[in-house]
Motif scaffolding. Sequence first.
Motif, short mmCIF file in Angstrom:
data_model
loop_
_atom_site.label_atom_id
_atom_site.label_comp_id
_atom_site.label_asym_id
_atom_site.label_seq_id
_atom_site.Cartn_x
_atom_site.Cartn_y
_atom_site.Cartn_z
N GLN A 174 0.82 -1.21 0.00
CA GLN A 174 0.00 0.00 0.00
C GLN A 174 0.86 1.26 0.00
O GLN A 174 1.75 1.41 0.84
CB GLN A 174 -0.92 0.01 1.23
N PRO A 175 0.60 2.18 -0.94
CA PRO A 175 1.36 3.44 -0.98
C PRO A 175 1.14 4.29 0.26
O PRO A 175 2.03 4.95 0.74
CB PRO A 175 0.81 4.15 -2.23
N GLN A 176 -0.11 4.31 0.77
CA GLN A 176 -0.40 5.09 1.98
C GLN A 176 -1.46 4.34 2.78
O GLN A 176 -2.66 4.55 2.64
CB GLN A 176 -0.91 6.50 1.65
N ALA A 177 -0.98 3.43 3.64
CA ALA A 177 -1.90 2.51 4.30
C ALA A 177 -2.81 3.21 5.30
O ALA A 177 -3.92 2.76 5.58
CB ALA A 177 -1.10 1.41 5.01
N ALA A 178 -2.34 4.29 5.87
CA ALA A 178 -3.14 5.00 6.88
C ALA A 178 -2.78 6.47 6.81
O ALA A 178 -1.79 6.85 6.18
CB ALA A 178 -2.85 4.45 8.27
N LYS A 179 -3.57 7.27 7.49
CA LYS A 179 -3.29 8.70 7.50
C LYS A 179 -1.90 8.96 8.07
O LYS A 179 -1.19 9.87 7.64
CB LYS A 179 -4.36 9.42 8.34
N SER A 180 -1.49 8.12 9.04
CA SER A 180 -0.21 8.35 9.71
C SER A 180 0.98 7.76 8.95
O SER A 180 2.12 7.93 9.36
CB SER A 180 -0.25 7.75 11.12
N ALA A 181 0.73 7.05 7.84
CA ALA A 181 1.83 6.42 7.10
C ALA A 181 2.54 7.47 6.25
O ALA A 181 1.91 8.36 5.67
CB ALA A 181 1.29 5.30 6.22
N THR A 182 3.88 7.36 6.20
CA THR A 182 4.64 8.36 5.45
C THR A 182 5.15 7.81 4.12
O THR A 182 5.74 8.54 3.34
CB THR A 182 5.85 8.84 6.28
N GLY A 183 4.97 6.55 3.84
CA GLY A 183 5.42 5.99 2.57
C GLY A 183 4.79 4.64 2.36
O GLY A 183 3.98 4.18 3.17
N GLY A 184 5.14 3.99 1.24
CA GLY A 184 4.57 2.70 0.93
C GLY A 184 5.07 1.61 1.86
O GLY A 184 6.23 1.60 2.24
N ILE A 185 4.18 0.72 2.26
CA ILE A 185 4.57 -0.43 3.08
C ILE A 185 3.73 -1.63 2.67
O ILE A 185 2.65 -1.48 2.11
CB ILE A 185 4.35 -0.19 4.60
N THR A 186 4.30 -2.82 2.94
CA THR A 186 3.47 -4.02 2.80
C THR A 186 2.67 -4.17 4.08
O THR A 186 3.21 -4.26 5.17
CB THR A 186 4.35 -5.26 2.57
N THR A 187 1.38 -4.13 3.92
CA THR A 187 0.48 -4.11 5.07
C THR A 187 -0.08 -5.51 5.31
O THR A 187 -0.47 -6.19 4.37
CB THR A 187 -0.68 -3.14 4.80
N ASP A 188 -0.07 -5.90 6.58
CA ASP A 188 -0.72 -7.16 6.97
C ASP A 188 -2.16 -6.87 7.37
O ASP A 188 -2.42 -5.87 8.05
CB ASP A 188 0.01 -7.80 8.15
N TYR A 189 -3.03 -7.76 6.97
CA TYR A 189 -4.45 -7.58 7.27
C TYR A 189 -5.04 -8.84 7.90
O TYR A 189 -4.59 -9.95 7.60
CB TYR A 189 -5.23 -7.41 5.96
N MET A 190 -6.04 -8.66 8.73
CA MET A 190 -6.95 -9.75 9.10
C MET A 190 -8.36 -9.19 8.98
O MET A 190 -8.60 -8.03 9.35
CB MET A 190 -6.72 -10.20 10.54
N TYR A 191 -9.25 -10.00 8.49
CA TYR A 191 -10.65 -9.60 8.41
C TYR A 191 -11.49 -10.54 9.27
O TYR A 191 -11.22 -11.73 9.32
CB TYR A 191 -11.17 -9.71 6.97
N ARG A 192 -12.50 -9.96 9.84
CA ARG A 192 -13.39 -10.75 10.69
C ARG A 192 -14.83 -10.33 10.39
O ARG A 192 -15.11 -9.13 10.29
CB ARG A 192 -13.01 -10.43 12.14
N VAL A 193 -15.72 -11.30 10.24
CA VAL A 193 -17.15 -10.99 10.08
C VAL A 193 -17.89 -11.64 11.24
O VAL A 193 -18.12 -12.84 11.24
CB VAL A 193 -17.71 -11.53 8.74
N PRO A 194 -18.23 -10.84 12.26
CA PRO A 194 -18.91 -11.40 13.43
C PRO A 194 -20.43 -11.33 13.36
O PRO A 194 -21.11 -11.89 14.21
CB PRO A 194 -18.40 -10.50 14.57
N ALA A 195 -20.96 -10.62 12.37
CA ALA A 195 -22.41 -10.45 12.21
C ALA A 195 -22.67 -10.19 10.74
O ALA A 195 -21.77 -9.75 10.02
CB ALA A 195 -22.90 -9.28 13.07
#
Lengths: 281, 82
Positions: free
Chosen positions: A150-171
């Motif tokens: 991701q080039p800008q994974a979050a507002k606080s990110a200053t550059g591109g990083i490989t981002t780890d994700y987990m997704y959860r669907v509880p409902a």
Amino acid sequence: MTTSSQPMIDQWYPVALASQLPPEGRATQLMGAPIVVLPGEPIRVVAGGGRDLPVTVRYGHVWTSLGEPSKELFDIPEADQPGRRLVEVGVVRVRCSPLRAVENFLDIAHFPFVHTDILGAEPHTEVGKYDVEIREEEDEVWATKVQFYQPQAAKSATGGITTDYMYRVPAPTSSVLYKTCPARPGDWDVITLFVQPLTEELCDVWPWMALFDDETPTTDLIHFQQMIFLQDRSILENQIPRLLPLDPGREIPTRADLTSVAYRRWLKRHLFTYGAQLVAQ
Amino acid sequence: MPTARERMTIRGSLGADSFLPWIARHAARLGLTGEVRHADAARVDIDIAGPADLIDAMEMGCLLGPIDVWIETIDRAPVPSG
């Protein structure tokens, strides 16, 4: 509403931000039924005929149900973790099935094409292998070991990083995303999508976040997430068919769609069909 | 694209009449050739041939299946040619 909607009637849904209820209340809909969310101690939710609905206030939102929920609202333990900022993003109205809104949130493959140069960028379009399971004990869908550049994974990110994700669907209309925290490697930022089904083809989306970020102004965090969801809205409102197909029909799901397939299987198993298309057309 | 020939063993509640025609339609949509080797209410075996990525897509589609069928598991194994 048909009797086949019953399993979804008995679920909890977000219907307002607890902190932003106007004095006259919030008049809205839940699964086609008019309701009013009234401020006070306690907050009340009233349906047609003056019937009081069950209420719980959690994660900044007022939750209610047209039926009789058999269990409490799902837990997000990070909500109570010291040091996190809890961010109420507000509401985005989307002309789409509430199930489509959740499915879109689970889809990583669209990042480079819809959130170009923010959550994804060409040529980094490939979704690597990841794990998906329906956890029997919690009765939730989980996708883990998801990685994406991701080039800008979050507002606080200053550059591109490989981002780890987990997704959860509880409902059926809620999803929780855990992603690499740029400020605190080893911890997860939590971004949720709480969806209020107004009708089968119209929903209010209430994003909410629990972040480790002491620096970014709240308005910037909110604007960043709202920008992401507004980009999604233009895609969601043009999807055909409008209801989420539980039979793939003309759609050709591939391995990159594994989370979506697991989500649809889980919906099908529980007869969570409000907003779904049962037979391919 | 490399081609493969695989035995797909589908287990679940498969008794609905809709299932075998659904499999044939979905395979045709993907341009795969297939042959049903066994079919009862709990298990269907199909030998399927075509590009490996499309056999993956066949598995994904079958995991959903038609609404009146519940697929519990899908196992895949290579089928020797000849």
